[in-house]
Design a protein around this motif. Structure first.
Motif, mmCIF file in Angstrom:
data_model
loop_
_atom_site.group_PDB
_atom_site.id
_atom_site.type_symbol
_atom_site.label_atom_id
_atom_site.label_comp_id
_atom_site.label_asym_id
_atom_site.label_seq_id
_atom_site.Cartn_x
_atom_site.Cartn_y
_atom_site.Cartn_z
ATOM 1 N N ARG A 197 -35.981 9.965 -24.498
ATOM 2 C CA ARG A 197 -36.374 8.568 -24.674
ATOM 3 C C ARG A 197 -36.679 7.989 -23.297
ATOM 4 N NH1 ARG A 197 -36.340 5.419 -28.937
ATOM 5 N NH2 ARG A 197 -36.338 3.140 -28.681
ATOM 6 N N SER A 198 -37.822 7.326 -23.208
ATOM 7 C CA SER A 198 -38.288 6.890 -21.889
ATOM 8 C C SER A 198 -38.974 5.536 -22.000
ATOM 9 C CB SER A 198 -39.254 7.930 -21.311
ATOM 10 O OG SER A 198 -39.864 7.464 -20.141
ATOM 11 N N THR A 199 -38.934 4.815 -20.898
ATOM 12 C CA THR A 199 -39.667 3.547 -20.803
ATOM 13 C C THR A 199 -41.000 3.715 -20.090
ATOM 14 O OG1 THR A 199 -38.495 3.038 -18.749
ATOM 15 C CG2 THR A 199 -37.561 2.178 -20.799
ATOM 16 N N GLY A 200 -41.262 4.901 -19.559
ATOM 17 C CA GLY A 200 -42.532 5.128 -18.885
ATOM 18 C C GLY A 200 -42.418 6.258 -17.888
ATOM 19 N N LEU A 201 -43.559 6.657 -17.380
ATOM 20 C CA LEU A 201 -43.568 7.710 -16.363
ATOM 21 C C LEU A 201 -44.695 7.436 -15.374
ATOM 22 C CD1 LEU A 201 -46.076 9.965 -16.854
ATOM 23 C CD2 LEU A 201 -44.659 10.501 -18.820
ATOM 24 N N LEU A 202 -44.555 8.060 -14.206
ATOM 25 C CA LEU A 202 -45.528 7.891 -13.124
ATOM 26 C C LEU A 202 -45.892 9.263 -12.585
ATOM 27 C CD1 LEU A 202 -47.052 5.994 -11.123
ATOM 28 C CD2 LEU A 202 -45.007 6.084 -9.675
ATOM 29 N N MET A 203 -47.191 9.554 -12.559
ATOM 30 C CA MET A 203 -47.696 10.791 -11.964
ATOM 31 C C MET A 203 -48.434 10.442 -10.687
ATOM 32 S SD MET A 203 -49.369 12.740 -15.233
ATOM 33 C CE MET A 203 -48.639 12.597 -16.864
ATOM 34 N N LYS A 204 -48.011 11.040 -9.581
ATOM 35 C CA LYS A 204 -48.655 10.812 -8.296
ATOM 36 C C LYS A 204 -49.308 12.108 -7.819
ATOM 37 C CE LYS A 204 -46.492 6.753 -6.312
ATOM 38 N NZ LYS A 204 -47.794 6.063 -6.235
ATOM 39 N N ALA A 205 -50.598 11.989 -7.430
ATOM 40 C CA ALA A 205 -51.337 13.160 -6.969
ATOM 41 C C ALA A 205 -51.390 13.271 -5.450
ATOM 42 C CB ALA A 205 -52.766 13.119 -7.525
ATOM 43 N N ILE A 206 -51.039 12.207 -4.725
ATOM 44 C CA ILE A 206 -51.067 12.219 -3.265
ATOM 45 C C ILE A 206 -49.657 12.495 -2.767
ATOM 46 C CG2 ILE A 206 -51.716 10.964 -1.193
ATOM 47 C CD1 ILE A 206 -54.024 11.508 -3.136
ATOM 48 N N PRO A 207 -49.426 13.616 -2.085
ATOM 49 C CA PRO A 207 -48.062 13.939 -1.639
ATOM 50 C C PRO A 207 -47.589 13.022 -0.528
ATOM 51 C CG PRO A 207 -49.637 15.551 -0.803
ATOM 52 C CD PRO A 207 -50.398 14.657 -1.737
ATOM 53 N N ALA A 208 -46.286 12.885 -0.431
ATOM 54 C CA ALA A 208 -45.701 12.046 0.614
ATOM 55 C C ALA A 208 -45.779 12.705 1.981
ATOM 56 C CB ALA A 208 -44.246 11.721 0.273
ATOM 57 N N GLU A 209 -45.878 14.020 2.034
ATOM 58 C CA GLU A 209 -45.987 14.756 3.293
ATOM 59 C C GLU A 209 -47.243 15.616 3.251
ATOM 60 O OE1 GLU A 209 -44.056 14.278 5.808
ATOM 61 O OE2 GLU A 209 -42.612 13.001 4.769
ATOM 62 N N GLU A 210 -47.892 15.749 4.427
ATOM 63 C CA GLU A 210 -49.136 16.511 4.460
ATOM 64 C C GLU A 210 -48.920 17.997 4.255
ATOM 65 O OE1 GLU A 210 -47.880 15.793 8.772
ATOM 66 O OE2 GLU A 210 -47.943 14.694 6.882
ATOM 67 N N ALA A 211 -47.668 18.480 4.419
ATOM 68 C CA ALA A 211 -47.396 19.900 4.223
ATOM 69 C C ALA A 211 -47.353 20.273 2.749
ATOM 70 C CB ALA A 211 -46.074 20.278 4.895
ATOM 71 N N GLU A 212 -47.227 19.292 1.854
ATOM 72 C CA GLU A 212 -47.147 19.578 0.430
ATOM 73 C C GLU A 212 -48.528 19.882 -0.136
ATOM 74 O OE1 GLU A 212 -44.923 16.719 -1.801
ATOM 75 O OE2 GLU A 212 -43.628 16.231 -0.118
#
Length: 747
Positions: A619-634
């Protein structure tokens, strides 16, 4: 000595900024490089001093393994060398040797080193060639030896930037072009080439006065003479610099007449300013606007709207399809009832020819109908014919292709990418989301009918701009979250951070300054120069994975929607519209907690790169998908998914609920609501790209449309083949959006 110490101090300030030690005055951020080059422009004779200092700093960075200094120093050096009136060959040789040593380093050092080494080899043979080629291509000057053209397209979304900023940018880009003319740019090329070859012996003032007094036709004549001499050096084994200098000296004598080269006043070297590139500013109001502007760049409006020019080699259906696809001719497409019986005897009577030659032309152009079915040309053949016709300078082919049955068209000339479109996106991540949509649409169009790809070199750039937000992305989205792409590029490339990302808040301030002489001086010089510097020197792309999303709606009658996104996808529980559903939702929420029940199926990313299928019910209230990594090594190809899960807790005080964040990385994911409870889907932080009443969505890496088309064709002949075979193996599979920076991703 004072000049040299001042230049050295400015160069060291640039290096300190790369180390993160920003200048004490915040207004100087991003302007150190600009002020350094402007100081050299004011005193061109000091360009050799700057080049010598930069070479020493590069060699010091090489010895100390300070690699993050190398690319910024090298870009600064090359930009100075291109505009310098005259550089000693021994200094160019030191730079050339340094660039060759970069070939032993990983990317992007070896890539940039190879590019600059090849340019310097040409410049050492024929000084002034780099300046000449840059001006010819940027101004689209007529030149048979170097027939390349470039143009900068600036795109801004008027719904995301305030009107004052858009109007100011339009005014500034137009003002930068007003003071330039083709004859003036040709005079700059002639002056710079002659001074680079002759050095101090060139009477620069007399040369400029002579060119200014000539009519435009004569200026173009001398321009063509200089270009032929410059481009001819080294092209046919003639790589002797002495012969090149003698050739230009003869042109110099012929141009000035009786004034000998040795009587030039000894005033030192005088610089020739580099003209501003051709820039057009566009408010992005239509979805297909980018494609239309690129087509018009290849084929101007006066040519595109002429059926004889556009479709002479195509049949009427091909011609009408191209006109409709282009959209530059605002013509309606009507259905026409044909009255042609298909036999020659029913053709209308021809008028009497005016003579034997006209009669012969009329006979050749008659429509001959034979038995059989007319073969429809493939898109590649059709566009090859179209491009062969448009390659002629006048835009019209030399003659009509034979239409007689049994005669095949003449083979088209090999295609060359003579045009370069440099598209600069001003704004935040939301305009980059629109760019991803437009880029995907362009690739789909090219897969169906290739037209731009073989003839156009498309380069994409991004300048972040944050101002008042007339269409906010969300209440909790801050300025930093709206510029995630620019933040990633800044972490990957420190020179991008110093010169481009610092404009994020500066452009709105400059654009909204009161209209005055001081504002005109600042914006015209600074903004235009920074955009020109970025597009000229930013040649290393950072490729971002575009993701596709397929959305299913609650209403079975509504067709599924397919879209793409670049930065993020956000889902949230949708409020129930009816009172009955609202009461049912409240009862269920009091028992099971807030949110909705969903099932999640995804492939987990593991280090071994094996595919591991996982399924969740929660059961969830929502989700977030991020395509830009927080670090350039990812990895840029992974999605970082955060699901807000609602967990029920039973205790003595009763039932309570807590929210827990589940995080994982994946490339493919499916989300479904088993009880048909709707939710909303928002793409790329843009509230205008929100889907409602969604019950299921599927996200995966977006495939290159040409790969999909070829895969479909292959499957027709090998339906049981699971692996890529034939041509499909050599096609790029994923659709990547390349955005240029100065260094790419530094390793």
């Amino acid at each position: 000595a004072e000049v040299e110490s001042d230049i050295l101090r400015r160069v060291r300030a640039l290096l300190r900024e790369l180390d993160g030690h920003h200048p004490s005055c915040q207004s100087d951020r991003g302007m150190l490089r600009w002020t350094l080059h402007k100081k050299i422009d004011q005193n061109p004779s000091t360009s050799c001093v700057l080049v010598r200092i930069l070479v020493k700093e590069l060699e010091r960075a090489e010895r100390g393994d300070l690699r993050h200094y190398i690319i910024p120093l090298l870009h600064t050096l090359m930009y100075t060398l291109i505009q310098a009136p005259c550089i000693p060959d021994e200094l160019c040789a030191r730079v050339y040797d340094f660039c060759k040593r970069l070939l032993t380093l990983p990317k992007p050092f070896c890539t940039i080193g190879l590019d600059y080494a090849s340019r310097l080899q040409v410049e050492r043979t024929a000084p002034g060639t780099l300046y000449q080629r840059m001006v010819i291509s940027e101004q689209s000057l007529p030149s048979a030896p170097f027939p390349y053209q470039e143009k900068i397209f600036i795109f801004a979304d008027p719904e995301l930037l305030p009107e004052a900023i858009c109007n100011a940018l339009v005014t500034d880009t137009e003002a930068a072009q007003v003071s330039q003319s083709p004859q003036g740019c040709m005079s700059c090329v002639v002056t710079h080439a002659l001074q680079a070859a002759l050095g101090d012996t060139c009477d620069i003032h007399g040369l400029r006065a002579r060119l200014q007094a000539l009519p435009p036709g004569d200026v173009e004549h001398w321009f063509q003479q200089v270009v032929a001499a410059m481009e001819g050096t080294g092209s046919e084994g003639d790589s002797d610099r002495g012969q090149h200098t003698a050739r230009l000296e003869r042109i110099y004598h012929d141009l000035l007449g009786s004034s000998p080269a040795g009587n030039a006043p000894q005033e030192g070297l005088q610089g020739t300013p580099l003209p501003n590139p051709s820039i057009s500013f566009h408010l992005w109001t239509e979805d297909e606007q980018l494609w239309k502007e690129l087509v018009l760049f290849l084929r101007p409006l006066s040519q595109s709207c002429e059926p004889d020019c556009l479709g002479q080699e195509l049949d009427p259906l091909e011609m009408q399809d191209m006109l409709t696809d282009c959209g530059c001719c605002e013509q309606s497409r009507f259905s026409v009832l044909s009255t042609d019986s298909g036999t020659e005897r029913d053709l209308p009577a021809q008028e009497e020819p005016c003579g034997p030659s006209c009669a012969a032309d009329s006979e050749r152009s008659r429509l001959h109908r034979k038995g059989g079915i007319k073969k429809k040309l493939s898109p590649l053949e059709s566009v090859a014919l179209l491009q062969a016709g448009s390659a002629v300078p006048g835009g019209r082919p030399p003659g009509k292709l034979p239409r007689r049955a049994g005669m095949s068209p003449e083979p088209a000339a090999p295609l060359q990418r003579l045009h370069t479109a440099r598209v600069v996106l001003l704004g935040d991540d939301r305009i980059l989301g629109r760019l991803a949509q437009a880029f995907h649409s362009l690739r789909k169009r090219e897969a169906r009918r290739v037209f731009l790809t073989p003839r156009l070199n498309l380069q994409l750039y991004h300048i972040p701009v944050l101002a008042g937000l007339p269409h906010p992305a969300a209440d909790h989205t801050g300025p930093e979250e709206l510029c995630e792409v620019a933040g990633y590029l800044s972490r990957a490339d420190p020179w991008y951070e110093s010169n481009i990302n610092t404009l994020c808040h500066m452009i709105p301030k400059l654009a909204t300054m009161p209209s005055s002489t001081s504002r005109a001086l600042v914006t015209d010089l600074f903004l235009t120069d920074v955009i020109a510097y970025y597009t000229r020197m930013g040649t290393q792309p950072v490729c971002f994975q575009v993701h596709s999303v397929k959305v299913l709606f609650r209403d079975p009658a509504q067709d599924p929607a397919e879209d793409v996104f670049l930065t993020e996808l956000l889902t949230q529980v949708q409020d129930s519209p009816s009172h009955r559903e609202l009461n049912t939702t409240k009862k269920k929420s009091s028992l099971d907690g807030p949110g909705i029940d969903i099932t999640v199926t995804y492939r987990k990313v593991v280090l071994s790169d094996r595919q591991k299928e996982l399924a969740l019910s929660l059961r969830s209230t929502g989700l977030l998908m991020k395509a830009i990594p927080a670090e350039e090594a990812e990895d840029l190809g992974c999605l970082s998914v955060t699901i807000t899960e609602i967990i029920r807790i039973n205790n003595l005080a009763g039932r309570s609920f807590s929210a827990v964040a589940n995080r994982f990385k994946t490339r493919n994911i499916k989300i479904r609501s088993p009880d048909q409870r709707p939710f909303t889907v928002r793409l790329d932080k843009d509230s205008r790209r929100t889907y409602r009443d969604v019950i299921s969505l599927e996200v995966s890496p977006c495939l290159e449309p040409s790969y999909c088309l070829q895969k479909t064709r292959t499957m027709k002949f090998s339906p049981h083949e699971t692996e890529d075979v034939g041509l499909v193996k050599y096609l790029p599979k994923s659709l990547l959006l390349p955005i240029n920076t100065f260094a790419g991703v530094m390793q």
